[in-house]
Design a protein around this motif. Structure first.
Motif, short mmCIF file in Angstrom:
data_model
loop_
_atom_site.label_atom_id
_atom_site.label_comp_id
_atom_site.label_asym_id
_atom_site.label_seq_id
_atom_site.Cartn_x
_atom_site.Cartn_y
_atom_site.Cartn_z
N VAL A 1 84.84 47.59 36.90
CA VAL A 1 84.27 46.72 37.99
C VAL A 1 85.35 45.58 38.36
O VAL A 1 85.73 44.86 37.34
N ASN A 2 85.55 45.65 39.79
CA ASN A 2 86.77 44.49 40.22
C ASN A 2 86.14 43.55 40.93
O ASN A 2 85.29 43.79 41.99
N LYS A 3 86.31 42.18 40.62
CA LYS A 3 85.97 41.03 41.48
C LYS A 3 87.25 40.40 41.95
O LYS A 3 88.20 40.14 41.12
N THR A 4 87.21 40.16 43.14
CA THR A 4 88.14 39.53 43.98
C THR A 4 88.00 38.34 44.78
O THR A 4 86.50 38.34 45.21
N GLN A 5 88.53 37.32 45.03
CA GLN A 5 88.61 36.36 46.26
C GLN A 5 89.72 36.23 46.89
O GLN A 5 90.80 36.44 46.50
N SER A 6 89.46 36.06 48.15
CA SER A 6 90.53 36.10 49.19
C SER A 6 90.21 35.50 50.34
O SER A 6 89.21 35.18 50.96
N SER A 7 91.08 35.15 51.39
CA SER A 7 90.84 34.64 52.61
C SER A 7 90.62 35.73 53.52
O SER A 7 89.86 35.36 54.53
N TYR A 8 90.91 36.99 53.29
CA TYR A 8 90.81 37.98 54.30
C TYR A 8 90.75 39.17 53.29
O TYR A 8 91.74 39.54 52.75
N VAL A 9 89.78 40.26 53.62
CA VAL A 9 89.65 41.37 53.09
C VAL A 9 89.24 42.48 54.11
O VAL A 9 88.57 42.16 55.00
N THR A 10 89.74 43.54 53.95
CA THR A 10 89.45 44.86 54.74
C THR A 10 89.17 45.99 53.86
O THR A 10 90.05 46.40 53.06
N MET A 11 87.91 46.60 53.96
CA MET A 11 87.60 47.59 53.52
C MET A 11 87.61 48.96 54.44
O MET A 11 87.07 48.81 55.58
N HIS A 12 88.32 50.00 53.92
CA HIS A 12 88.29 51.18 54.79
C HIS A 12 87.31 52.30 54.27
O HIS A 12 87.19 52.58 52.89
N PHE A 13 86.61 53.05 55.27
CA PHE A 13 85.54 53.97 54.73
C PHE A 13 86.05 55.51 55.07
O PHE A 13 86.70 55.64 56.29
N LYS A 14 85.62 56.26 54.25
CA LYS A 14 85.81 57.81 54.71
C LYS A 14 84.55 58.51 54.26
O LYS A 14 84.16 58.56 52.95
N GLU A 15 84.02 59.25 55.15
CA GLU A 15 82.84 59.89 54.68
C GLU A 15 81.64 59.13 54.19
O GLU A 15 81.02 59.31 53.21
N GLN A 16 81.59 57.69 54.71
CA GLN A 16 80.60 56.73 54.44
C GLN A 16 81.02 56.17 53.21
O GLN A 16 79.74 55.32 52.60
N LYS A 17 82.05 56.53 52.41
CA LYS A 17 82.29 55.77 51.11
C LYS A 17 83.66 55.02 51.22
O LYS A 17 84.38 55.48 52.34
N ILE A 18 83.62 54.02 50.53
CA ILE A 18 84.81 53.30 50.58
C ILE A 18 86.02 54.18 50.10
O ILE A 18 86.04 54.66 49.05
N ASP A 19 87.10 53.99 50.84
CA ASP A 19 88.27 54.85 50.64
C ASP A 19 89.37 53.76 50.00
O ASP A 19 90.05 54.33 48.99
N ARG A 20 89.48 52.72 50.74
CA ARG A 20 90.39 51.61 50.00
C ARG A 20 90.20 50.30 50.42
O ARG A 20 89.58 50.15 51.45
N VAL A 21 90.48 49.21 49.39
CA VAL A 21 90.29 47.72 49.91
C VAL A 21 91.81 47.14 49.97
O VAL A 21 92.69 47.41 49.25
N VAL A 22 91.86 46.25 50.98
CA VAL A 22 92.96 45.69 51.15
C VAL A 22 92.93 44.33 51.33
O VAL A 22 92.03 43.65 52.01
N LEU A 23 93.67 43.58 50.49
CA LEU A 23 93.53 42.12 50.31
C LEU A 23 94.86 41.36 50.90
O LEU A 23 95.87 42.17 50.97
N THR A 24 94.57 40.13 51.36
CA THR A 24 95.98 39.33 51.71
C THR A 24 96.71 38.93 50.50
O THR A 24 96.06 39.24 49.26
N THR A 25 97.71 38.49 50.43
CA THR A 25 98.80 38.52 49.46
C THR A 25 98.32 37.18 48.49
O THR A 25 98.61 37.19 47.47
N VAL A 26 97.71 36.20 49.12
CA VAL A 26 97.21 35.08 48.39
C VAL A 26 95.63 35.50 47.92
O VAL A 26 94.93 35.15 48.58
N SER A 27 95.61 36.29 46.85
CA SER A 27 94.09 36.49 46.44
C SER A 27 94.13 36.41 44.96
O SER A 27 95.17 36.63 44.37
N SER A 28 92.93 36.60 44.25
CA SER A 28 92.77 36.45 42.80
C SER A 28 91.60 37.59 42.48
O SER A 28 90.77 37.67 43.39
N GLY A 29 91.80 38.08 41.45
CA GLY A 29 90.95 39.17 40.95
C GLY A 29 90.73 39.56 39.55
O GLY A 29 92.00 39.47 38.94
N THR A 30 90.01 40.14 39.18
CA THR A 30 89.77 40.48 37.74
C THR A 30 89.08 42.03 37.55
O THR A 30 88.13 42.01 38.39
#
Length: 528
Positions: free
Chosen positions: A416-445
């Protein structure tokens, strides 16, 4: 017989008859006086036949003219033929053959006739008229002509005094290039152009709008209609239908209202949208359409569903705004916020914008993760749609995510990934999350799934209300008095801000009151 010039007999040709000539001959029976050029009087039968310039005057209100009359004094039946005309204070009836029953106060024809008053002209094959009550009945090819409209029917009742037509069969009222009315039961006041139309009557306007209902009160002059019980008002140009047990529409101001089990159908695309509210208002803002839906709003389309308290659509910008705990479902995704704006393009939703308290949630479809949800929250959210499917979500301003990637090898969630960022983009494919794009200034675990439970699996103010989602068009009428956020899976404290892995056995940080906030793992199918 009151007057004649000569009386003759011809037993060989007319046995039992007095052959009478005069200028004119005059007969009286009760309060009726009858005139003619010549007559055959049969005293034994108490009857006579009259010829030439026949005229009957009854009292001071009924006048009948014709070429031939046969009158029976016992039955008070007058049979007039050729060039017959009957007049009273309100109407003139003309026909070739008329029978007038003075005892019953009924005149009727059966070979075609015309009744005319100061407002209308009515023709039919068969007709019946009472000079006393002014009530007429017409059958077979009934045609009414008014200065403003025409009316065609198989059967029609009409009063020459009130000018009210009673609709008692298939009837078609036509206002040239304006309006067509179809009804089988009701009444129509030809003076005021007000009507009460029943039994699923239909009103069709030239601009593409139609109204059908169990009962319709229509005022053509004032240009409004009130409909009661199972009313449907459709617009073939906008391709929408407004329904309810009470519908009001003002044609002049292009304003519509629907209440009592009200709903709207948008059939502008192949997949119709069904939307319910306690009340609908349709109006014009200058030249643009405006639709307002108030309270208990729910909508269904096969690829998109939603719920909120109120909704406003502005045709000027092609934007529908949802207010009051709005929620939208698309595929496996649930989107919510303080309010939601849906931007319409080419008759479908192009993108969705949430300016405050935005959250997007997707329940993870895996073998072992009934309690695992992908979550994205922040200040603003924009969701992009393509052909009715969610393809991308962008969140800006304090963006937080919880993302549970599914291992394709065994269809399970391990991390389970948890992140914080100023800007996040989620791309979907066939109704499911395909990939997550974060800004360079982000934190996560990243956390092993087994190390997290309860609150640690949810973002702040998380709620999941799949059970309130309309699954079919009939579900738009369901109500949830507890509110849309009263779900079987809820959370009020953020878990994404934690930078250290949290053990399943450890306690959550204390809140501002010094008490611990801790939730155990809950089955999402179990109600609170």
């Amino acid at each position: 017989m009151e007057k004649s010039d000569s009386v003759n007999y011809d037993e060989s040709r007319l046995p039992g008859a007095q052959i009478i000539f005069g200028s004119p001959v005059r007969f009286r029976h009760d309060n009726a006086v009858m005139y003619c050029d010549s007559a055959h009087l049969y005293n034994k039968d108490n009857s006579f036949h009259a010829f030439g310039n026949v005229r009957i005057v009854e009292g001071d209100s009924i006048f009948i003219y014709g070429d031939i009359l046969r009158y029976n004094g016992n039955t008070k039946m007058a049979r007039l033929r050729r060039n017959v005309r009957m007049e009273n204070s309100t109407a003139v009836l003309t026909t070739d053959s008329l029978n007038y029953d003075r005892a019953a106060d009924l005149a009727y024809y059966y070979t075609g006739g015309k009744l005319q008053d100061d407002q209308n002209t009515l023709t039919s094959v068969w007709g019946q008229y009472s000079p006393d009550t002014k009530q007429a009945l017409f059958k077979n090819k009934v045609h009414l002509v008014n200065e403003s409209f025409t009316m065609d029917a198989d059967t029609l009742k009409y009063n020459t005094d009130t000018h009210v037509a009673d609709i008692v069969g298939d009837t078609h009222i036509i206002y040239d290039d304006e309006t067509n009315i179809y009804s089988t039961n009701g009444w129509y006041n030809t003076d005021t152009e007000q009507s009460m139309l029943m039994d699923r009557s239909l009103i069709v306007h030239a601009d593409g709008k139609t109204v059908v209902g169990d009962t319709l009160f229509y005022d053509k002059q004032k240009q409004f209609v009130k409909g009661y019980n199972l009313v449907e008002m459709s617009d073939s140009i906008q391709k929408i239908t407004l329904c309810g047990n009470y519908v009001f529409y003002d044609e002049a101001n292009e304003y519509g209202l629907a209440t009592d089990s009200a709903y709207l159908i948008d059939w502008s695309s192949a997949d119709s949208l069904y939307l319910h509210a306690d009340a609908f208002h349709l109006l014009k803002d200058s030249t643009y359409d405006v639709a307002q839906a108030f309270h208990n709003v729910r909508f269904y389309r096969s690829d998109l569903q939603g719920a909120c308290d109120s909704l406003v659509y502005m045709g000027r910008d092609s934007v529908a705004t949802m207010y009051g705990e709005p929620v939208i479902w698309s595929g496996l995704n649930q989107i919510s916020g303080e309010n939601i704006q849906a931007f319409i393009k080419d008759e479908t939703i192009d993108h969705i914008f949430i300016p405050h308290s935005a959250m997007a949630i997707q329940k993870v479809q895996s073998l072992d993760s009934a309690m695992c949800y992908n979550q994205l929250a922040g200040k603003e959210l924009t969701a992009f749609m393509l052909d009715g499917e969610l393809v991308k979500v962008e969140v800006s301003g304090n963006a937080e995510t919880i993302y549970c990637p599914v291992d394709e090898a065994d269809n399970t969630v391990v991390v389970v990934n948890k992140t914080q960022s100023s800007y996040v983009t989620m791309h979907f494919k066939e109704q499911k999350i395909d990939r997550v794009v974060l800004t360079t200034v982000s934190s996560g675990t990243g956390y092993p799934l087994g190390d997290l439970s309860g609150d640690e699996l949810y973002l702040n103010n998380f709620f999941w209300i799949e059970e309130q989602r309309p699954q079919k068009k009939e579900d738009i009428f369901l109500t949830y008095p507890g509110g849309r956020h009263k779900s079987n899976v809820t959370h009020t404290r953020s878990a994404a801000s934690s930078t250290e892995p949290v053990s399943a056995a450890s306690s959550s940080p204390d809140n501002e009151n010094g008490t611990q906030q801790r939730r155990t793992t809950r089955d999402p199918n179990q109600r609170r």
